[in-house]
Write an enzyme that holds these catalytic residues in place. Structure first.
Site, PDB file in Angstrom:
ATOM      1  N   PRO A 156      49.432  52.261  32.277  1.00  0.00           N
ATOM      2  CG  PRO A 156      50.453  50.175  31.964  1.00  0.00           C
ATOM      3  CD  PRO A 156      49.744  51.013  33.002  1.00  0.00           C
ATOM      4  N   GLY A 157      47.606  51.746  30.272  1.00  0.00           N
ATOM      5  CA  GLY A 157      46.560  51.578  29.275  1.00  0.00           C
ATOM      6  C   GLY A 157      45.905  50.210  29.211  1.00  0.00           C
ATOM      7  N   GLY A 158      46.241  49.326  30.129  1.00  0.00           N
ATOM      8  CA  GLY A 158      45.656  47.984  30.107  1.00  0.00           C
ATOM      9  C   GLY A 158      44.142  48.026  30.211  1.00  0.00           C
ATOM     10  CE  LYS A 159      42.724  47.846  36.300  1.00  0.00           C
ATOM     11  NZ  LYS A 159      44.192  48.093  36.407  1.00  0.00           N
ATOM     12  CG  ASP A 221      43.531  50.619  38.592  1.00  0.00           C
ATOM     13  OD1 ASP A 221      43.539  50.188  39.750  1.00  0.00           O
ATOM     14  OD2 ASP A 221      44.362  50.257  37.720  1.00  0.00           O
ATOM     15  CB  CYS A 274      46.668  46.158  43.025  1.00  0.00           C
ATOM     16  SG  CYS A 274      47.920  47.430  42.884  1.00  0.00           S
TER      17      CYS A 274
END
Lengths: 345, 221
Positions: A156-159, A221, A274
């Site tokens: 969703p755009g965190g990184k 990721d 993760c």
């Protein structure tokens, strides 16, 4: 050398069966965990406590420096009653949970969730695990460089927003997201965080070559089995089979191969998941480096975490795999995470 | 389709909007691209349709005008477009060449030759024109909090305002610390804007709406 993944009927013994029964996991997961996770039982107990209390012991926020200075943000949140602890990254804070001894403070301040403050809605910070922030930090982005960066699985755009922040909204980010349903949340987060330098493509990372762009930095990721977020999703104790790890591993190898093709010489790629599974982590890197000798890819040391595995079961990885890092919830107070940093010579 | 500002009409509309909000001098410094929204959806691929469907709910929350979805015929007739700012020339050229799903930061849209600003544009105004010589209101804390829940604005929650507000005018909603929290439309002129126990400004976009209407499971990753 190509690794063939075997189904794990190995390692099963009484101890792992007992642990699996006690903590509600599938046997094969525990028998594997015991082979590579330090103090496995402490991890299981740690996850159990979080699942029971329905509250994680660690929650982090990352200041969005495109909108606010981190010290001003910290001051604003402290004034509202939140307890913020510095971390090893500037502008990333750990939200400290109050203990029973200071529970009066909660009543007094009537704190709302960290995801519903005005500051959050304004895009002054992003709720993001420290492990994710560490992965982006390894990209070595200097705000004065006008570079082109690829985020291969962006929603969703965190990184992505952290990369944009490190680039000070300059240069170019290409964000790939294959699932059209996840694109609105990506667009929204980029907008909330005032990110201007990003273009979003509804394509799989595997097809990125079609864009005919070469990149100075790549963040992969990778989609994974998500074993590392057992603290946040207890259904994963039983919902995954070994087949899922195998499927993820195949996908990850395809993605990382595509990434190398579009990485510029002297460019840096950070690969992270993760997941705890070596098949999704060290094995992916090992196979890439061994099969791409002409690309001359170096595995550079990652700063934080426990060294990556150099062997697992009957697999012997390259010794440079120790340069990769693993993060564990019970040791590092983060999600379970794997980070590898690669440089193409 | 992303494209550059290519016609005199498009340029005039945008320059006028920047001028009206007191930020004319930054127009030339920005890398602006447009995206036409008069495309027939029937020609879209299935993934584009999925995306459009998902975007529809987001757009209804994020744009100033909440209107009915135009029919394909309407779309053919109008020349409406979204307005984006890019970081640099290379990015805008790339957007035009490769036509990504999204590029840059959307600052509003042009509908029927009128520019309709969104919250990003309001932020741009506040950063570049701190003199507050444009339509705005400042709300006391309780009223500001209610705006974040999508509520309209009662006259008695207004503690500061532009002295030349007209009826039915777009204005920026600020909190007590002068941060943008939304965009509204005045129901009265400045003489009547602070009337007690009456909604005097309609909330047409605020920073909280998206979260209230859409539970987003991906937010915490």
């Amino acid at each position: 050398m190509k690794h063939e993944i075997e189904y794990p009927n190995f390692f099963l013994n009484e101890y792992s069966k007992n642990l699996a029964e006690k903590y509600g996991y599938k046997d094969w997961m525990i028998s594997r965990f015991l082979k590579f996770i330090p103090n496995t039982e402490i991890l299981l107990e740690y996850i159990e406590n979080i699942n029971i209390n329905k509250s994680s012991d660690f929650e982090y926020i990352r200041t969005n420096n495109l909108k606010i200075d981190s010290e001003i943000l910290k001051q604003r949140l402290v004034e509202k009653g939140y307890i913020l602890e510095d971390t090893l990254l500037n502008g990333v804070f750990r939200i400290k949970k109050t203990t029973s001894a200071d529970s009066t403070q909660i009543k007094k301040t009537n704190l709302s969730s960290i995801g519903s403050t005005l500051e959050y809605l304004k895009g002054y910070y992003y709720i993001q695990d420290l492990s994710s922030c560490l992965a982006v930090d390894e990209l070595e982005i200097n705000e004065n460089d006008c570079i082109t960066v690829l985020d291969m699985a962006a929603s969703p755009g965190g990184k992505t927003t952290f990369i944009a922040q490190k680039m000070n909204n300059k240069g170019n980010i290409i964000a790939c997201e294959p699932n059209p349903k996840r694109i609105p949340s990506l667009i929204f987060n980029l907008s909330r965080c005032n990110v201007k330098n990003t273009s979003i493509f509804n394509i799989s990372g595997e097809d990125v070559e079609k864009l005919s762009i070469k990149f100075d930095r790549i963040l992969l990721d990778a989609p994974c089995s998500c074993e590392g977020i057992l603290t946040k999703d207890k259904t994963r104790k039983k919902s995954r089979s070994f087949k899922d790890i195998e499927i993820c591993s195949i996908k990850q190898k395809k993605l990382i191969h595509s990434a190398v093709q579009v990485l510029k010489a002297n460019g840096i790629m950070v690969y992270c998941t993760c997941s705890f599974a070596p098949e999704e982590n060290e094995m992916v890197i090992d196979e890439l480096v061994r099969n791409n000798k002409e690309s001359d890819i170096e595995i550079e040391p990652v700063k934080y975490g426990i060294n990556g595995l150099t062997e697992f079961a009957n697999y012997q990885f390259m010794k440079e795999l120790k340069n990769t890092k693993r993060l564990y919830p019970h040791i590092h107070n983060t999600n379970g995470f794997f980070i590898a940093k690669l440089r193409k010579k | 389709m992303f494209k550059v500002v290519s016609t005199k009409e498009e340029e005039t509309i945008l320059k006028r909007a920047f001028n009206n909000w007191g930020i004319f001098e930054i127009y030339e410094k920005l890398e602006i691209i447009l995206r036409s929204i008069n495309k027939k959806s029937s020609s879209s691929s299935s993934s584009e349709n999925e995306y459009r469907k998902s975007m529809q709910s987001l757009k209804n929350d994020n744009f100033v005008s909440i209107e009915k979805i135009p029919s394909n015929d309407d779309r053919e007739k109008t020349r409406d477009f979204e307005v984006y700012i890019c970081s640099n020339k290379q990015q805008s050229e790339l957007a035009i060449k490769l036509q990504p799903m999204n590029s840059g930061l959307i600052i509003g849209k042009v509908k029927n030759k009128k520019f309709l600003p969104n919250i990003n544009f309001a932020e741009l105004i506040l950063r570049n024109n701190p003199k507050l010589n444009y339509p705005y209101v400042i709300l006391e804390n309780k009223g500001a909090n209610l705006v974040l829940y999508g509520r309209d604005i009662m006259g008695n929650s207004i503690i500061g305002f532009f002295r030349e507000i007209k009826e039915n005018q777009i204005l920026i909603i600020l909190n007590q610390t002068k941060e943008v929290i939304g965009i509204g439309r005045s129901k009265y002129n400045n003489n009547l804007i602070t009337q007690k126990d009456k909604i005097t400004i309609d909330n047409i976009q605020d920073i909280g709406t998206y979260y209230l209407k859409k539970e987003n499971n991906y937010m915490l990753v």
